[in-house]
Design an enzyme around this catalytic site. Sequence first.
Site, PDB file in Angstrom:
ATOM      1  N   ILE A  45     -19.804  -2.345  -0.212  1.00  0.00           N
ATOM      2  CA  ILE A  45     -19.068  -3.016   1.123  1.00  0.00           C
ATOM      3  C   ILE A  45     -18.573  -2.307   2.355  1.00  0.00           C
ATOM      4  O   ILE A  45     -18.308  -1.098   2.063  1.00  0.00           O
ATOM      5  CB  ILE A  45     -17.768  -3.860   0.574  1.00  0.00           C
ATOM      6  CG1 ILE A  45     -18.141  -4.539  -0.673  1.00  0.00           C
ATOM      7  CG2 ILE A  45     -16.945  -4.535   1.637  1.00  0.00           C
ATOM      8  CD1 ILE A  45     -19.048  -5.731  -0.302  1.00  0.00           C
ATOM      9  N   LYS A  96     -13.564   0.316 -13.794  1.00  0.00           N
ATOM     10  CA  LYS A  96     -13.659  -0.987 -13.221  1.00  0.00           C
ATOM     11  C   LYS A  96     -14.087  -2.047 -14.765  1.00  0.00           C
ATOM     12  O   LYS A  96     -13.802  -3.067 -14.428  1.00  0.00           O
ATOM     13  CB  LYS A  96     -14.949  -0.994 -12.235  1.00  0.00           C
ATOM     14  CG  LYS A  96     -14.412  -0.465 -11.160  1.00  0.00           C
ATOM     15  CD  LYS A  96     -12.939  -0.829 -10.482  1.00  0.00           C
ATOM     16  CE  LYS A  96     -12.719  -0.419  -9.136  1.00  0.00           C
ATOM     17  NZ  LYS A  96     -11.263  -1.208  -8.574  1.00  0.00           N
ATOM     18  N   THR A  98     -16.579  -0.442   4.016  1.00  0.00           N
ATOM     19  CA  THR A  98     -15.256  -0.010   4.144  1.00  0.00           C
ATOM     20  C   THR A  98     -15.303   1.479   4.430  1.00  0.00           C
ATOM     21  O   THR A  98     -16.304   2.197   3.769  1.00  0.00           O
ATOM     22  CB  THR A  98     -14.457  -0.493   2.958  1.00  0.00           C
ATOM     23  OG1 THR A  98     -14.727   0.273   1.837  1.00  0.00           O
ATOM     24  CG2 THR A  98     -14.335  -1.836   2.837  1.00  0.00           C
ATOM     25  N   TYR A 133     -15.298   5.987 -12.514  1.00  0.00           N
ATOM     26  CA  TYR A 133     -14.999   5.048 -11.704  1.00  0.00           C
ATOM     27  C   TYR A 133     -15.729   3.580 -12.413  1.00  0.00           C
ATOM     28  O   TYR A 133     -14.840   2.453 -12.757  1.00  0.00           O
ATOM     29  CB  TYR A 133     -15.572   5.221 -10.347  1.00  0.00           C
ATOM     30  CG  TYR A 133     -15.475   4.099  -9.452  1.00  0.00           C
ATOM     31  CD1 TYR A 133     -14.263   3.684  -8.919  1.00  0.00           C
ATOM     32  CD2 TYR A 133     -16.502   3.122  -9.187  1.00  0.00           C
ATOM     33  CE1 TYR A 133     -14.246   2.672  -7.951  1.00  0.00           C
ATOM     34  CE2 TYR A 133     -16.514   1.910  -8.456  1.00  0.00           C
ATOM     35  CZ  TYR A 133     -15.089   1.635  -7.661  1.00  0.00           C
ATOM     36  OH  TYR A 133     -15.179   0.616  -6.962  1.00  0.00           O
ATOM     37  N   ASP A 139       0.886  -1.116  -0.104  1.00  0.00           N
ATOM     38  CA  ASP A 139       0.048  -0.152  -0.054  1.00  0.00           C
ATOM     39  C   ASP A 139       0.826   1.289  -0.079  1.00  0.00           C
ATOM     40  O   ASP A 139       1.944   1.095   0.325  1.00  0.00           O
ATOM     41  CB  ASP A 139      -0.725   0.047   1.351  1.00  0.00           C
ATOM     42  CG  ASP A 139      -2.163   0.796   1.020  1.00  0.00           C
ATOM     43  OD1 ASP A 139      -3.257   0.107   1.061  1.00  0.00           O
ATOM     44  OD2 ASP A 139      -2.046   1.925   0.786  1.00  0.00           O
ATOM     45  N   ASN A 167      -5.756  -4.974  -5.855  1.00  0.00           N
ATOM     46  CA  ASN A 167      -7.074  -4.453  -4.956  1.00  0.00           C
ATOM     47  C   ASN A 167      -6.847  -3.031  -5.024  1.00  0.00           C
ATOM     48  O   ASN A 167      -7.945  -2.399  -4.655  1.00  0.00           O
ATOM     49  CB  ASN A 167      -7.055  -5.064  -3.716  1.00  0.00           C
ATOM     50  CG  ASN A 167      -8.253  -4.554  -2.687  1.00  0.00           C
ATOM     51  OD1 ASN A 167      -9.257  -4.936  -3.122  1.00  0.00           O
ATOM     52  ND2 ASN A 167      -7.605  -3.836  -1.895  1.00  0.00           N
TER      53      ASN A 167
END
Length: 249
Positions: free
Chosen positions: A190, A161, A192, A157, A38, A91
């Site tokens: 999700i 994807k 997060t 976005y 990261d 990811n």
Amino acid sequence: MAMKFSGQVALVTGAAGGIGRAVALAFAAEGLKVAVADFNAEGGEGTVQLIRDAGGEATFVRCDVTSEADVKAMVEQVVATYGRLDYAVNNAGIEGKKDRLPTFEASEFDAIMNVNVKGVWQCLKYQLPVMAAQGGGAIVNTASVAGIRGVKNMSIYSASKHAVIGLTKSAAVEFAKKGIRVNAVCPGLIETDMGLRVIDGAVDKTVYHPAGRMGSPEEIADAVLYLCSDQASFTMGHAMVVDGAISAA
Ligand code: NAD
């Protein structure tokens, strides 16, 4: 049925938190050595600590996936540390701003594409030859349900994807005979930091999903580990939807 892993070493990008952290923890729980990558060193080291606290083996690799030099060095560091690379989960991603398509500036378009598309492509570029040389491996790219349908106010976005799925399918076709399986996972909303930003915190968290709730990072990690496992040995170039039936509605 317990999942089986022939490989020993996994690399996860965007693993300082959210889905990436859950995937890193899940690999470690299966006994794999995990490279936690990261550009957020504090969060990445935090993931490593969580793995070590649970008795696992992990190392942090600082990497901005938009930098080709960083990505090359990341893959080299994993091989130098653990001797091989069996699984890679690409990811790292950003959502960008939420607004109508004509409001985006070129710089905002580039910023999203640089992380979500160029970042994944650069990771594939350096991971695939390593796996090919060692005789195989498995890669999962994190796409999105936004990669298979349009999303109001998230057009760039969504485009990024869709591109991740294109990269996934093409890499799968090119490298199937080398023993490398390349797949994608398409999460719905999700819980997060990103998922909560996307729903703006204000709306009812349940409205988007027929399931009546957001998904958990662990539910995505389960799908990612399946796609990497020996049980998915004939699954290649697949974009697996794990979305609480959003895309079915
Ligand atoms: P998150 O914001 O919690 O985590 C993303 C991680 O990526 C962070 O640790 C961040 O530091 C890292 N990152 C961002 N840019 C980077 C860069 N240039 N280099 C290296 N690392 C970078 O988000 P999340 O929800 O865990 O998302 C993970 C992936 O799942 C993303 O690709 C996202 O698009 C995708 N996704 C998320 C959802 C959702 O609802 N949360 C839904 C579908 C897909």
